[in-house]
Design an enzyme around this catalytic site. Structure first.
Site, PDB file in Angstrom:
ATOM      1  N   ALA A 181     -29.081  49.539  67.806  1.00 30.92           N
ATOM      2  CA  ALA A 181     -28.155  48.406  67.654  1.00 30.92           C
ATOM      3  C   ALA A 181     -26.841  48.909  67.073  1.00 30.92           C
ATOM      4  O   ALA A 181     -26.709  49.104  65.860  1.00 30.92           O
ATOM      5  CB  ALA A 181     -28.772  47.338  66.742  1.00 30.92           C
ATOM      6  N   GLY A 195       0.798  76.320  69.892  1.00 30.88           N
ATOM      7  CA  GLY A 195      -0.447  77.036  69.564  1.00 30.88           C
ATOM      8  C   GLY A 195      -0.879  76.786  68.128  1.00 30.88           C
ATOM      9  O   GLY A 195      -2.075  76.663  67.833  1.00 30.88           O
ATOM     10  N   GLU A 227     -16.449  50.469  62.835  1.00 31.73           N
ATOM     11  CA  GLU A 227     -16.006  49.073  62.621  1.00 31.73           C
ATOM     12  C   GLU A 227     -15.614  48.427  63.956  1.00 31.73           C
ATOM     13  O   GLU A 227     -14.669  47.644  64.032  1.00 31.73           O
ATOM     14  CB  GLU A 227     -14.890  49.003  61.574  1.00 31.73           C
ATOM     15  CG  GLU A 227     -15.373  49.626  60.262  1.00 31.73           C
ATOM     16  CD  GLU A 227     -14.850  48.973  58.999  1.00 31.73           C
ATOM     17  OE1 GLU A 227     -14.323  47.861  59.071  1.00 31.73           O
ATOM     18  OE2 GLU A 227     -15.008  49.596  57.929  1.00 31.73           O
ATOM     19  N   THR A 273     -15.904  49.641  68.286  1.00 30.35           N
ATOM     20  CA  THR A 273     -15.178  50.565  69.176  1.00 30.35           C
ATOM     21  C   THR A 273     -13.971  49.837  69.787  1.00 30.35           C
ATOM     22  O   THR A 273     -13.887  48.605  69.731  1.00 30.35           O
ATOM     23  CB  THR A 273     -16.083  51.038  70.337  1.00 30.35           C
ATOM     24  OG1 THR A 273     -16.429  49.886  71.126  1.00 30.35           O
ATOM     25  CG2 THR A 273     -17.347  51.732  69.845  1.00 30.35           C
TER      26      THR A 273
HETATM   27  C1  LIG Z   1     -18.768  58.567  60.936  1.00 22.65           C
HETATM   28  C2  LIG Z   1     -19.350  57.179  61.146  1.00 22.65           C
HETATM   29  C3  LIG Z   1     -19.430  56.310  60.075  1.00 22.65           C
HETATM   30  C4  LIG Z   1     -20.035  55.058  60.241  1.00 22.65           C
HETATM   31  N1  LIG Z   1     -20.218  54.234  59.145  1.00 22.65           N
HETATM   32  C5  LIG Z   1     -20.975  53.107  59.284  1.00 22.65           C
HETATM   33  C6  LIG Z   1     -21.354  52.336  58.133  1.00 22.65           C
HETATM   34  O1  LIG Z   1     -20.985  52.651  56.990  1.00 22.65           O
HETATM   35  N2  LIG Z   1     -22.148  51.266  58.313  1.00 22.65           N
HETATM   36  C7  LIG Z   1     -22.591  50.871  59.549  1.00 22.65           C
HETATM   37  O2  LIG Z   1     -23.304  49.885  59.630  1.00 22.65           O
HETATM   38  N3  LIG Z   1     -22.242  51.581  60.661  1.00 22.65           N
HETATM   39  C8  LIG Z   1     -21.454  52.693  60.560  1.00 22.65           C
HETATM   40  N4  LIG Z   1     -21.133  53.437  61.670  1.00 22.65           N
HETATM   41  C9  LIG Z   1     -21.607  53.004  62.988  1.00 22.65           C
HETATM   42  C10 LIG Z   1     -20.487  52.546  63.919  1.00 22.65           C
HETATM   43  O3  LIG Z   1     -19.972  51.309  63.490  1.00 22.65           O
HETATM   44  C11 LIG Z   1     -21.067  52.520  65.338  1.00 22.65           C
HETATM   45  O4  LIG Z   1     -21.270  53.888  65.711  1.00 22.65           O
HETATM   46  C12 LIG Z   1     -20.152  51.833  66.324  1.00 22.65           C
HETATM   47  O5  LIG Z   1     -20.093  50.446  66.066  1.00 22.65           O
HETATM   48  C13 LIG Z   1     -20.580  52.043  67.790  1.00 22.65           C
HETATM   49  O6  LIG Z   1     -21.934  51.831  67.951  1.00 22.65           O
HETATM   50  P1  LIG Z   1     -22.804  52.953  68.726  1.00 22.65           P
HETATM   51  O7  LIG Z   1     -22.499  54.253  68.084  1.00 22.65           O
HETATM   52  O8  LIG Z   1     -24.213  52.510  68.757  1.00 22.65           O
HETATM   53  O9  LIG Z   1     -22.220  52.991  70.193  1.00 22.65           O
HETATM   54  P2  LIG Z   1     -22.697  52.092  71.429  1.00 22.65           P
HETATM   55  O10 LIG Z   1     -22.703  50.661  71.030  1.00 22.65           O
HETATM   56  O11 LIG Z   1     -23.930  52.672  72.000  1.00 22.65           O
HETATM   57  O12 LIG Z   1     -21.490  52.310  72.438  1.00 22.65           O
HETATM   58  C14 LIG Z   1     -21.398  53.400  73.350  1.00 22.65           C
HETATM   59  C15 LIG Z   1     -20.221  53.126  74.280  1.00 22.65           C
HETATM   60  O13 LIG Z   1     -20.461  51.931  75.033  1.00 22.65           O
HETATM   61  C16 LIG Z   1     -19.388  51.025  74.857  1.00 22.65           C
HETATM   62  N5  LIG Z   1     -19.882  49.651  74.901  1.00 22.65           N
HETATM   63  C17 LIG Z   1     -20.947  49.119  74.223  1.00 22.65           C
HETATM   64  N6  LIG Z   1     -21.063  47.816  74.515  1.00 22.65           N
HETATM   65  C18 LIG Z   1     -20.063  47.496  75.373  1.00 22.65           C
HETATM   66  C19 LIG Z   1     -19.650  46.294  76.023  1.00 22.65           C
HETATM   67  N7  LIG Z   1     -20.288  45.138  75.849  1.00 22.65           N
HETATM   68  N8  LIG Z   1     -18.568  46.359  76.847  1.00 22.65           N
HETATM   69  C20 LIG Z   1     -17.898  47.528  77.037  1.00 22.65           C
HETATM   70  N9  LIG Z   1     -18.247  48.688  76.436  1.00 22.65           N
HETATM   71  C21 LIG Z   1     -19.314  48.665  75.613  1.00 22.65           C
HETATM   72  C22 LIG Z   1     -18.795  51.379  73.491  1.00 22.65           C
HETATM   73  O14 LIG Z   1     -17.455  50.927  73.361  1.00 22.65           O
HETATM   74  C23 LIG Z   1     -18.904  52.889  73.538  1.00 22.65           C
HETATM   75  O15 LIG Z   1     -17.833  53.412  74.278  1.00 22.65           O
HETATM   76  C24 LIG Z   1     -20.495  54.670  61.530  1.00 22.65           C
HETATM   77  C25 LIG Z   1     -20.355  55.549  62.614  1.00 22.65           C
HETATM   78  C26 LIG Z   1     -19.811  56.788  62.432  1.00 22.65           C
HETATM   79  C27 LIG Z   1     -19.736  57.728  63.618  1.00 22.65           C
END
Ligand SMILES: Cc1cc2nc3c(=O)[nH]c(=O)nc-3n(C[C@H](O)[C@H](O)[C@H](O)COP(=O)(O)OP(=O)(O)OC[C@H]3O[C@@H](n4cnc5c(N)ncnc54)[C@H](O)[C@@H]3O)c2cc1C
Length: 384
Positions: free
Chosen positions: A127, A341, A364, A366
């Site tokens: 999720a 470079g 927060e 994408t």
């Molecule tokens: C360094 C780091 C710090 C973080 N800190 C926190 C934190 O403190 N607390 C917390 O709860 N989370 C945290 N996160 C999680 C972060 O918020 C999620 O990684 C982010 O919301 C994306 O979720 P996912 O990685 O599962 O990507 P996915 O949801 O799997 O997305 C993969 C791709 O699919 C695209 N996509 C997904 N759904 C759709 C749609 N409906 N339409 C079009 N495109 C879509 C996305 O834009 C993306 O390009 C952190 C992540 C990182 C990398």
């Protein structure tokens, strides 16, 4: 009241960033750790309490003021801001916005002083963007809830004393309606922290899994108390609106630093017998970067002012975060180009920013999720 101390605070932060943090950027990247004495100085400056109301020991800054501070902090490696970012933002604001008086009294003063560090647990292995589908369970058992599940990529999890955790308390037709927010102390039996992940950038800021295995949380830790059950997702989304504006402001600050770096290097570096700043193709990269930085700044501050009037800013926060995070990505890319470079070589520090800012388009929400939010708001409001 908070606005009266703002000029002084901004000046102190500016000095702190210039004198203390910028000289440590390479060391923090190398060691993957912000030194403890820097964290102590941040506490002394009141940075952990930026957004916590004054009655609970914070500085009680409004959104516009907080954005101005975040812009100052954006001028250095984002890992420094992360030290207090999860406490000021997503980690404490659920309690500020929807907590009971007792919860506010119990936690906010200690969060504001930096005695407690907090983190925000929403994302799970299955999720991410679809956060409402989260599967961590909270089952009522007498005067407690028992939490089971795994949270992923949780910023500052290895340092946190307290977590705001979104867990499912009911299976409802709309999945978001079955989510409840909990305050969970790190020392609670059944809570385990994974190893820090290896990341592309922002070294010095750690993310880990947080695993709940039969973790028993007293019922009075539901944010909002007895009325809080099923309201957790709404709390999370309100918190994230504020967080998006904060991140957008950081992006503006980083873009400002990169424009200054481009300016300095372009004036210094000579090719074909003159400074590369004399070449109009180099000037175009600087002009485009500065223009986009100023556009993002205006968008962020306008949205922040609107929020300070009490208006809803879901669309505006998404637009600011979307535009500013994409903007700083383009600016960092141009900065590498202006440096040639040297932009690719670690000693110059530009490649580090290029890696660091990539995250802003991912967490927060994408960029694609921001686009969906903006479009949803426009399509439902004919006056948008
Ligand atoms: C360094 C780091 C710090 C973080 N800190 C926190 C934190 O403190 N607390 C917390 O709860 N989370 C945290 N996160 C999680 C972060 O918020 C999620 O990684 C982010 O919301 C994306 O979720 P996912 O990685 O599962 O990507 P996915 O949801 O799997 O997305 C993969 C791709 O699919 C695209 N996509 C997904 N759904 C759709 C749609 N409906 N339409 C079009 N495109 C879509 C996305 O834009 C993306 O390009 C952190 C992540 C990182 C990398």
């Amino acid at each position: 009241m908070a606005s009266e101390v703002l000029p002084e605070l901004l000046e102190a932060v500016r000095r702190f960033v210039d004198k203390r943090l910028i000289p440590l950027e390479a060391q923090v990247d190398e060691a993957d750790e912000v030194p403890a004495d820097v964290v102590a100085d941040m506490k002394a400056l009141g940075l952990f309490g930026l957004s916590i109301p004054e009655e609970y020991g914070g500085l009680g800054l409004g959104m516009e003021d907080e954005a101005l501070v975040a812009m100052e902090f954006g001028r250095t490696s984002p890992a420094f801001r992360s030290v207090f970012g999860s406490t000021v933002g997503i980690g404490s604001q659920g309690i500020v916005m929807d907590g009971t008086d007792a919860q506010k009294r119990a936690y906010l003063p200690r969060l504001a002083s930096g005695e407690l560090i907090s983190s925000f647990c929403l994302t799970e292995p299955d999720a991410g963007s679809d956060a409402a589908s989260l599967r961590t369970r909270a089952r009522r058992d007498g005067d407690a809830y028992v939490l089971d599940g795994t949270k992923r990529y949780i910023t500052n999890a290895d340092k946190a004393d307290v977590f705001t955790v979104m867990a499912r308390t009911a299976d409802t037709p709309k999945p978001a309606d079955g989510v409840t927010a909990f305050i969970v102390e790190a020392a609670t039996p059944g809570l385990k922290i994974g190893r820090p992940e290896r990341k592309m950038g922002q070294r010095g800021a750690h993310v880990c899994d947080v695993v709940f295995d039969g973790c028993r949380v007293p019922a009075d830790r539901v944010i909002g108390g007895s009325k809080g059950e099923g309201r957790g997702f709404r709390t999370a989304m309100k918190v994230i609106d504020r967080g998006r504006l904060h991140i957008a402001a950081v992006c503006v600050g980083t873009a400002g630093r990169l424009v200054q770096e481009m300016r300095r290097y372009a004036l210094e570096r000579r090719q074909f017998g003159k400074p590369i700043a004399d070449f109009q193709l180099v000037q175009a990269m600087i002009a485009d970067s500065e223009t986009e930085r100023c556009a993002a700044r205006a968008l962020v501050l306008e949205a922040a002012r609107q929020r300070d009037t009490g208006a809803g800013v879901t669309k505006e926060a998404s637009m600011a975060k979307y535009f500013a995070s994409e903007m700083v990505g383009r600016v960092a890319d141009r900065a590498v180009q202006v440096f040639g470079g040297a932009g690719y070589i670690a000693d110059y520090g530009i490649e580090r920013f290029y890696r660091d800012v990539r995250l802003f388009r991912l967490y927060e929400g994408t960029s694609q999720i921001q686009q969906l939010v903006i479009a949803r708001e426009v399509l439902k409001d004919q006056d948008a």
